[in-house]
Design a protein around this motif. Sequence first.
Motif, PDB file in Angstrom:
ATOM      1  N   ALA A   3       0.892  -1.204  -0.262  1.00  0.00           N
ATOM      2  CA  ALA A   3      -0.316  -0.208   0.152  1.00  0.00           C
ATOM      3  C   ALA A   3       0.582   1.663  -0.302  1.00  0.00           C
ATOM      4  N   ASP A   4       1.447   0.921   0.529  1.00  0.00           N
ATOM      5  CA  ASP A   4       2.654   2.828   0.322  1.00  0.00           C
ATOM      6  C   ASP A   4       3.512   3.051  -0.551  1.00  0.00           C
ATOM      7  N   GLY A   5       4.093   1.586  -1.164  1.00  0.00           N
ATOM      8  CA  GLY A   5       4.738   1.645  -2.770  1.00  0.00           C
ATOM      9  C   GLY A   5       3.467   2.719  -3.650  1.00  0.00           C
ATOM     10  N   ALA A   6       2.042   1.943  -3.288  1.00  0.00           N
ATOM     11  CA  ALA A   6       1.255   2.541  -4.519  1.00  0.00           C
ATOM     12  C   ALA A   6       1.068   3.603  -4.558  1.00  0.00           C
ATOM     13  N   ALA A   7       0.579   3.796  -3.534  1.00  0.00           N
ATOM     14  CA  ALA A   7       0.558   5.529  -2.647  1.00  0.00           C
ATOM     15  C   ALA A   7       1.593   6.512  -2.626  1.00  0.00           C
ATOM     16  N   ASP A  11       1.702   9.481  -5.815  1.00  0.00           N
ATOM     17  CA  ASP A  11       1.646  10.879  -5.387  1.00  0.00           C
ATOM     18  C   ASP A  11       2.995  11.411  -6.279  1.00  0.00           C
ATOM     19  N   LEU A  12       3.476  10.816  -7.249  1.00  0.00           N
ATOM     20  CA  LEU A  12       4.406  10.788  -8.492  1.00  0.00           C
ATOM     21  C   LEU A  12       4.024  11.096  -9.232  1.00  0.00           C
ATOM     22  N   VAL A  13       2.910  10.213  -9.298  1.00  0.00           N
ATOM     23  CA  VAL A  13       2.304  11.052 -11.100  1.00  0.00           C
ATOM     24  C   VAL A  13       1.599  12.459 -10.922  1.00  0.00           C
ATOM     25  N   THR A  14       1.173  12.640 -10.265  1.00  0.00           N
ATOM     26  CA  THR A  14       0.223  13.686  -9.175  1.00  0.00           C
ATOM     27  C   THR A  14       1.210  14.563  -9.620  1.00  0.00           C
ATOM     28  N   ALA A  79       5.254   1.092 -13.115  1.00  0.00           N
ATOM     29  CA  ALA A  79       3.394   0.236 -12.650  1.00  0.00           C
ATOM     30  C   ALA A  79       3.761  -0.641 -13.500  1.00  0.00           C
ATOM     31  N   VAL A  80       4.167  -0.592 -14.745  1.00  0.00           N
ATOM     32  CA  VAL A  80       3.726  -1.963 -15.346  1.00  0.00           C
ATOM     33  C   VAL A  80       4.958  -3.054 -15.204  1.00  0.00           C
ATOM     34  N   LEU A  81       6.205  -2.524 -14.410  1.00  0.00           N
ATOM     35  CA  LEU A  81       6.929  -3.454 -13.584  1.00  0.00           C
ATOM     36  C   LEU A  81       6.432  -4.030 -12.348  1.00  0.00           C
ATOM     37  N   TYR A  82       5.944  -3.007 -12.033  1.00  0.00           N
ATOM     38  CA  TYR A  82       5.247  -3.793 -10.436  1.00  0.00           C
ATOM     39  C   TYR A  82       3.690  -5.246 -11.374  1.00  0.00           C
TER      40      TYR A  82
END
Length: 370
Positions: A3-7, A11-14, A79-82
């Motif tokens: 969850a932390d990585g997704a958040a 945040d980086l995208v924003t 994102a694809v790599l994840y």
Amino acid sequence: MNADGAADLKDLVTTLSGIEAVVDLGALRAEVAGLEEEAGRPDLWDDPEHAQRVNSRLAYRQGDLRRITDLRQRLDDVAVLYELAEENAAEDARQEADVERARLREEISALEVRTLLSGEYDERDALMTIRSEAGGVDAADFAEMLMRMYLRWAERHGYPTEVYDTSYAEEAGIKSATFAVKAPFAYGTLSVEQGTHRLVRISPFDNQGRRQTSFAGVEVLPVTEQADHVEIPENDIRVDVFRSSGPGGQSVNTTDSAVRLTHLPTGIVVSCQNEKSQIQNRAAALRVLQSRLLERKRQEQQAELDALKGEGSSWGNQMRSYVLHPYQMVKDLRTDHEVGNPTAVLDGEIDGFLETAIRWRRQQDAAPAS
């Protein structure tokens, strides 16, 4: 991805989307296209100075566009790599994605700082003057260390520099030096370096090996442009010529080619001795004088605004401390940003100090008047 990585990724995208909005990618692409068209004109080099500005601006703006588009592509890729790592339960792929995400955070954070540079002159080249202050020969040596630090920083980034004047001290180091850093946003970036720098070390010039504290001052001005209309009547300037000299008084020029200009109404004195001819030195000295007068005007306007707001100076004069003994540390006295490797800092690794100071300055400017 947890969850932390997704958040963090969200945040980086924003953040990058915010940067793209501030920069205005459409306008940036249009500017690059216009500069490319101008750079291809057959008569461009009829005016070499203008041609250099066009090519420099083009290279810089192409770099901005490439950096933003590359970051966007890398964000999509990570994102694809994840996703692939989760589908295949591949721990090595997840670790690779984590490393790339950390790199992206660092690079996007550095790019975000650029969007904070929105002052009237922030896009300009920077004109820097280093002066030795209290501390005798150690201060002169420290001033030369600071000059090298900024020149190495510029070199690391591929920014051209031009030294206009160097006044060498008798025993070691320099009394003062003036040089330009020629890159878009050089002034906005380096303006946070203005102030008094402090060095604490065992003096290499003290035969008893005592600890010495010395000081050097850094002045940062925007380089003037034709649109600034900084007119200086000839009657307001006294021109003196003299022979250029190097360390230890060694002559580096056998003619009186160095030029010193004194602006009689303000008492501002500038000199230039690094060009080959008196005409070139006079032109360079005049550019420095115009920059100082432009900054004087800006400071007067700022003082009027501060008086209306009931505020004093937004930050103190002494801004960074370099300690080489009894411990190793460089600390910014405004932001508390510190590094335990003074050697690296004095070799030009100052981006962390610049970024935190730019963010700090924006916070100070945004703070409501008390």
